[in-house]
Design a protein around this motif. Sequence first.
Motif, mmCIF file in Angstrom:
data_model
loop_
_atom_site.group_PDB
_atom_site.id
_atom_site.type_symbol
_atom_site.label_atom_id
_atom_site.label_comp_id
_atom_site.label_asym_id
_atom_site.label_seq_id
_atom_site.Cartn_x
_atom_site.Cartn_y
_atom_site.Cartn_z
ATOM 1 N N GLN A 1 0.875 -1.310 0.271
ATOM 2 C CA GLN A 1 0.251 0.107 -0.272
ATOM 3 C C GLN A 1 0.686 0.920 0.174
ATOM 4 O OE1 GLN A 1 -3.380 0.116 -0.437
ATOM 5 N NE2 GLN A 1 -3.138 -1.602 -0.862
ATOM 6 N N GLU B 1 3.691 1.225 -1.017
ATOM 7 C CA GLU B 1 4.191 1.696 -2.390
ATOM 8 C C GLU B 1 3.604 1.976 -3.322
ATOM 9 O OE1 GLU B 1 6.583 -3.147 -3.454
ATOM 10 O OE2 GLU B 1 7.933 -2.333 -1.687
ATOM 11 N N ALA B 2 2.351 1.797 -3.205
ATOM 12 C CA ALA B 2 1.816 1.634 -5.323
ATOM 13 C C ALA B 2 1.140 3.473 -4.331
ATOM 14 C CB ALA B 2 0.227 1.279 -4.383
ATOM 15 N N ALA B 3 1.252 3.785 -3.539
ATOM 16 C CA ALA B 3 0.536 5.336 -3.316
ATOM 17 C C ALA B 3 2.627 6.368 -3.658
ATOM 18 C CB ALA B 3 0.549 5.443 -1.506
ATOM 19 N N ASP B 4 3.222 5.213 -3.369
ATOM 20 C CA ASP B 4 4.669 6.193 -3.860
ATOM 21 C C ASP B 4 4.980 5.733 -5.083
ATOM 22 O OD1 ASP B 4 4.934 7.069 -1.289
ATOM 23 O OD2 ASP B 4 7.078 5.420 -0.693
ATOM 24 N N LEU C 1 2.579 5.753 -7.742
ATOM 25 C CA LEU C 1 1.379 6.977 -8.299
ATOM 26 C C LEU C 1 2.285 8.332 -7.806
ATOM 27 C CD1 LEU C 1 -1.937 5.636 -7.249
ATOM 28 C CD2 LEU C 1 -0.887 6.042 -9.582
ATOM 29 N N GLY C 2 3.202 8.775 -6.951
ATOM 30 C CA GLY C 2 3.756 10.524 -7.068
ATOM 31 C C GLY C 2 2.966 10.296 -6.122
ATOM 32 N N LEU C 3 2.271 9.863 -4.975
ATOM 33 C CA LEU C 3 1.754 11.267 -3.890
ATOM 34 C C LEU C 3 2.873 11.594 -2.777
ATOM 35 C CD1 LEU C 3 -1.633 8.539 -3.723
ATOM 36 C CD2 LEU C 3 -1.801 10.814 -3.702
ATOM 37 N N ASP C 4 3.018 12.227 -2.159
ATOM 38 C CA ASP C 4 3.787 12.948 -1.402
ATOM 39 C C ASP C 4 3.815 12.011 -0.105
ATOM 40 O OD1 ASP C 4 1.779 14.494 -0.068
ATOM 41 O OD2 ASP C 4 3.256 15.838 -0.980
ATOM 42 N N LYS D 1 0.080 13.349 1.563
ATOM 43 C CA LYS D 1 -1.098 12.709 0.393
ATOM 44 C C LYS D 1 -1.262 11.671 0.682
ATOM 45 C CE LYS D 1 -1.212 16.220 -2.357
ATOM 46 N NZ LYS D 1 -0.617 17.162 -3.482
ATOM 47 N N ARG E 1 -2.625 10.548 4.736
ATOM 48 C CA ARG E 1 -4.394 10.828 4.428
ATOM 49 C C ARG E 1 -5.134 10.431 3.781
ATOM 50 N NH1 ARG E 1 -5.806 16.617 1.952
ATOM 51 N NH2 ARG E 1 -7.638 16.961 2.091
ATOM 52 N N LEU E 2 -4.852 9.748 2.507
ATOM 53 C CA LEU E 2 -5.816 9.431 1.479
ATOM 54 C C LEU E 2 -5.571 7.997 1.523
ATOM 55 C CD1 LEU E 2 -5.030 11.799 -1.310
ATOM 56 C CD2 LEU E 2 -6.547 11.582 0.475
ATOM 57 N N ILE E 3 -4.637 6.872 1.806
ATOM 58 C CA ILE E 3 -3.994 6.254 1.051
ATOM 59 C C ILE E 3 -3.679 5.394 2.951
ATOM 60 C CG2 ILE E 3 -2.830 4.368 0.425
ATOM 61 C CD1 ILE E 3 -4.030 6.294 -1.394
ATOM 62 N N PRO F 1 -6.606 6.280 6.590
ATOM 63 C CA PRO F 1 -7.921 5.711 6.551
ATOM 64 C C PRO F 1 -7.986 4.524 6.961
ATOM 65 C CG PRO F 1 -7.883 7.206 4.369
ATOM 66 C CD PRO F 1 -5.889 6.806 5.319
ATOM 67 N N GLN F 2 -6.750 2.985 6.217
ATOM 68 C CA GLN F 2 -6.720 2.028 6.357
ATOM 69 C C GLN F 2 -6.300 1.525 7.727
ATOM 70 O OE1 GLN F 2 -5.761 -0.033 2.950
ATOM 71 N NE2 GLN F 2 -5.266 1.401 2.130
#
Lengths: 256, 450
Positions: free
Chosen positions: B347, B349-352, B354-357, B360, B363-365, B368-369
């Motif tokens: 999770q 790695e996937a966020a990274d 995609l270019g999310l800092d 983000k 907060r988004l990934i 919440p989980q």
Amino acid sequence: MSQVQKAAGLSDEIAIQITNMNKWYGAFHVLRDIDLTVNRGERIVIAGPSGSGKSTLIRCINALEEHQKGQIIVDGTELTSDLKNIDKIRREVGMCFQHFNLFPHLSILDNLTLAPIWVRKTPKKEAEEVAMHYLEKVKIPEQADKFPGQLSGGQQQRVAIARSLCMKPRIMLFDEPTSALDLEMIKEVLDTMVELADEGMTMLCVTHEMGFAREVAHRVIFMDQGQIVEQNEPEEFFNNPQSDRTKLFLSQILGH
Amino acid sequence: MTKKVSYVRTEMLPEQTPPLTAAGPIAWMKTNLFSSISNSILTVAAIIALYFILSGLLPWIFHSSWAAGSLNECRDVIKEAYGPDASGACWAVIRERYLQLAYGFYPPFPGGEMNGFAPMEGASLPGYFRPNLTFILMLVALSPILFSALPRKMLWFSAIYPFLGFWLLWGGSVWVPVMAFMGFVLAGLAFQIIGKMFGSLFGVIAAFVVPVLWWIALSGYAADMMQSIVPVGLLPIESSQFGGFMLSIIIGITGIVVSLPIGVVLALGRQSDMVIVKALCVGFIEFIRGVPLITLLFVASVLLQYFLPADVTFDKILRVVIMVTIFAAAYMAEVIRGGLAALPIGQYEAADSLGLDYWKATRLITMPQALKISIPGIVSTFIGLFKDTTLVSVIALMDPIGLTNNIRGDANWNGIVWELFGFVGFVFFVFCFSMSRYSMYLERKLKTGH
């Protein structure tokens, strides 16, 4: 190691340039003196036994792993510890994982629109249109409102590919995209990848699907013990392997 | 003789309903109560035990007296009604004192003019108007947070409610909470402006520094000035008059609402790569978890005054709220850290990829989980915190437990124990059980897999 002749029709523009790159996990030398140049539009399949460092290599390209020596230039930007550069490169490089890594708490549509909205600042409506476009492309638009847990493995991987494509990447990395799938589902994912290849996407795939390599790749790279042992055009690579290690590997993987 | 192995099904079987033994009350009893001899024995033994407990308890609860002026009168009434051997509960004490158990010594009809504040309430309003209104508004403010189906605009009311609730309960000039609220507005402005000019790190620092400076140096004067221009106020009520379940709810809800975000920050700090931030968070969490809450409460009520200048007074309830909050936050941090650790590395790695800092992605990934995974632990901490509010009785705050001593000090009710503690326990059970059911509802709602 001789540089392979460029396949006809490939552009001269360089997408990824890796020079003399080394990486260690603690004292363990996982990648040794990697030199690799990828042209724009080129499709490369990386094969090799497990533990050979092939996944680590492509994970270095979008800085999921840090290299300790040498140089990686992606799309004209050098990968350093500078977070700005890393984020810039990650925006342009899409990645698909063995275990899909969809976000289970978000619907399929939200999975696809999240990065465009928050990273590219695309308006929500536009991002949703793009998302639906790519969902249609991977042939599962009807699943848009479901959650990842409700989809089959093959569908999840296609969603993961669509999620990467929504960022309009210039390069796609695939890290064993079909290894966690049943035979019936491998085909649907490979079809999607072939379609992507036909559109001229620059692709680096770590995979054991040799049929895919023959059909799609411009170049096959064989790695062992953290080194590039052999690389060639697919026909030559499969029909006339040079190194003993490659011959052994091919006999094991194609032998039955 | 060889067996023929080839076989081809020509017709697919249709779906059938299950046999009757697999459903119905008899099947249910067989599987759930009498599935084997030893289980049958356990079932019977449990039923006998339940019978003995209930046959003792239920007559005591229901052979009771609701109308009496003292414990002795209670006993007489019960003997008259249920025979000389009957022993029953004396609920009359609850009937007589429930207002005190609910509000402590909070004045039911605060009126009259005081400190130049025009009285906004008179005898025409119902008793305990201010705390009751605060309680109802609290439910309104909490509902959009608890139930996502409600309109999101209601969250604006939730944001101003803490200041409104404080003013309604404690009274005084309306400008004090308004100016306190202004501090948060300034924090937002500072983050926007400084962040745009010098980068987000300085924005975050400014968002901390500016409001603190405002609260320490300016907000008091600003409130006084506004009060002298536009005097609006309620009769002030002293903290020492607060008590009962009202006090428990004030401390409990404030602690719950504030400890969650602090816990999130501490959990992230403990996961951080930055050595000093990490060390601070680990030190804080381990220190607070290693010290009993009673010790912290004593420090808050007694020791703190020695360290502060003599002319600085620090409200006692506020001190307790701070201590209870940081105590719960330390536990919360560990619960949330567990949730973060339980997330698959993919999770992150996937966020990274995609270019999310970091912020983000958090907060988004991931957050919440992680929070979803941690719901049972978080709610356990909340329930523990709410029950721990009764500990404030040891530092002489009049929470329900403290009030039971007070009530027994009355000659009429001297010697009454079970009824008071039973009632207090029942009310706490209602609150805690609601929290538990809500957490189960939330888990069901957030379940997205199969």
